[in-house]
Design an enzyme around this catalytic site. Structure first.
Site, PDB file in Angstrom:
ATOM      1  N   SER A   1      38.333 -41.651  65.482  1.00 23.37           N
ATOM      2  CA  SER A   1      38.009 -41.683  66.907  1.00 23.37           C
ATOM      3  C   SER A   1      39.280 -41.648  67.757  1.00 23.37           C
ATOM      4  CB  SER A   1      37.227 -42.949  67.245  1.00 23.37           C
ATOM      5  OG  SER A   1      36.062 -43.040  66.460  1.00 23.37           O
TER       6      SER A   1
HETATM    7  N1  SAH Z   1      35.713 -45.557  63.410  1.00 26.12           N
HETATM    8  C1  SAH Z   1      35.951 -44.371  62.626  1.00 26.12           C
HETATM    9  C2  SAH Z   1      35.044 -43.282  63.145  1.00 26.12           C
HETATM   10  C3  SAH Z   1      34.733 -42.271  62.130  1.00 26.12           C
HETATM   11  S1  SAH Z   1      33.564 -41.062  62.674  1.00 26.12           S
HETATM   12  C4  SAH Z   1      37.410 -43.962  62.729  1.00 26.12           C
HETATM   13  O1  SAH Z   1      38.003 -44.174  63.777  1.00 26.12           O
HETATM   14  O2  SAH Z   1      37.930 -43.412  61.783  1.00 26.12           O
HETATM   15  C5  SAH Z   1      32.027 -41.867  62.320  1.00 26.12           C
HETATM   16  C6  SAH Z   1      31.780 -42.293  60.903  1.00 26.12           C
HETATM   17  O3  SAH Z   1      30.424 -42.745  60.827  1.00 26.12           O
HETATM   18  C7  SAH Z   1      31.926 -41.200  59.860  1.00 26.12           C
HETATM   19  O4  SAH Z   1      32.809 -41.634  58.863  1.00 26.12           O
HETATM   20  C8  SAH Z   1      30.499 -41.043  59.296  1.00 26.12           C
HETATM   21  O5  SAH Z   1      30.462 -40.734  57.926  1.00 26.12           O
HETATM   22  C9  SAH Z   1      29.926 -42.415  59.563  1.00 26.12           C
HETATM   23  N2  SAH Z   1      28.461 -42.478  59.588  1.00 26.12           N
HETATM   24  C10 SAH Z   1      27.588 -41.589  60.101  1.00 26.12           C
HETATM   25  N3  SAH Z   1      26.322 -41.999  59.916  1.00 26.12           N
HETATM   26  C11 SAH Z   1      26.394 -43.196  59.260  1.00 26.12           C
HETATM   27  C12 SAH Z   1      25.435 -44.121  58.771  1.00 26.12           C
HETATM   28  N4  SAH Z   1      24.127 -43.928  58.909  1.00 26.12           N
HETATM   29  N5  SAH Z   1      25.877 -45.238  58.167  1.00 26.12           N
HETATM   30  C13 SAH Z   1      27.199 -45.467  57.987  1.00 26.12           C
HETATM   31  N6  SAH Z   1      28.161 -44.627  58.431  1.00 26.12           N
HETATM   32  C14 SAH Z   1      27.765 -43.501  59.050  1.00 26.12           C
END
Ligand code: SAH
Length: 223
Positions: A73
């Site tokens: 993010s």
């Molecule tokens: N906070 C993270 C954001 C990553 S993007 C960072 O800054 O790196 C969002 C993440 O949510 C992705 O890794 C994706 O795989 C995860 N995600 C999507 N749907 C999900 C679910 N149902 N349960 C758990 N994780 C999920």
């Protein structure tokens, strides 16, 4: 090294303290004023959460690819969500849905007592665990699972942050909020999402909409 607890600076100019200070300055200009949070952002090595090839861009205020079709993010969004989460003071137990690179996890873990983080993609969850261990952050529990269902046997939580966007707020997450707890979640379609706060009061859940945001979708099941 300027900031005590971080072992890896790699000596790269673009990951220097000056580059990080510039990021903090930009966050201030965009309205982030929680000094503790800004200190944590300044001392957290975001370049360790991205591919080495992207390390030189790690302190730009942008989302970057982390593989598996996902992104780390944007720092402003991490800061904004964390500031909203902590608006009424320090918290003990926080649940994060969407571990991704683990960067938001790292920021949270330095500001609250304990973080529980759930990721549906096993490869990301494992890599985040390694990175966070390397940095030396230990007050974190990881789970590889579908975050739509939360983590009920660790709840209730004082705060829940969801870093991917569902069309509707999962009721299971609202149910895992402690009294006085708050859920920060981007809600909407893939084109238009609104950052939303749900507060659990003695009269029930209260919802407030903050601003337009853009997240990857919250998917179902494990991968
Ligand atoms: N906070 C993270 C954001 C990553 S993007 C960072 O800054 O790196 C969002 C993440 O949510 C992705 O890794 C994706 O795989 C995860 N995600 C999507 N749907 C999900 C679910 N149902 N349960 C758990 N994780 C999920």
């Amino acid at each position: 090294m300027a900031n005590g607890n971080i072992p890896d600076m790699r000596g790269v100019g673009m990951t220097s303290q000056r580059t990080r200070s510039r990021l903090v300055q930009r966050l201030r200009e965009r309205g982030i004023d929680n000094e503790l949070l800004l200190d944590v952002i300044a001392s957290t090595p975001r370049h360790m959460f991205v591919d080495e090839a992207l390390a030189s861009r790690a302190y730009e205020d942008t989302a970057l690819p982390i593989g598996f079709n996902q992104t780390i993010s944007q720092p402003y969004i991490v800061a904004r969500m964390t500031q909203v989460l902590l608006a009424e003071g320090p918290l003990e137990k926080v649940l994060e849905i969407g571990t991704g690179s683990g960067y938001q996890t790292a920021i949270l873990s330095q500001l609250v007592t304990r973080v529980y983080t759930v990721e549906r993609i096993q490869g990301l969850s494992e890599r985040a665990q390694e990175t966070l261990k390397l940095i030396g952050l230990r007050n974190i529990q990881f789970k590889h699972d579908d975050g739509n269902i939360g983590w009920s046997d660790r709840g209730p939580f004082d705060g829940i942050i969801v870093t991917a966007s569902p069309r509707l707020i999962p009721q299971g997450l609202v149910d895992q909020l402690a009294l006085g707890g708050r859920l920060i979640i981007p809600v909407g379609s893939s084109e238009a999402q609104l950052l939303t706060v749900v507060r659990m009061t003695s009269a029930g859940a209260e919802t407030e909409v903050l601003e337009d945001v853009k997240f990857v979708p919250l998917l179902g099941g494990k991968a």
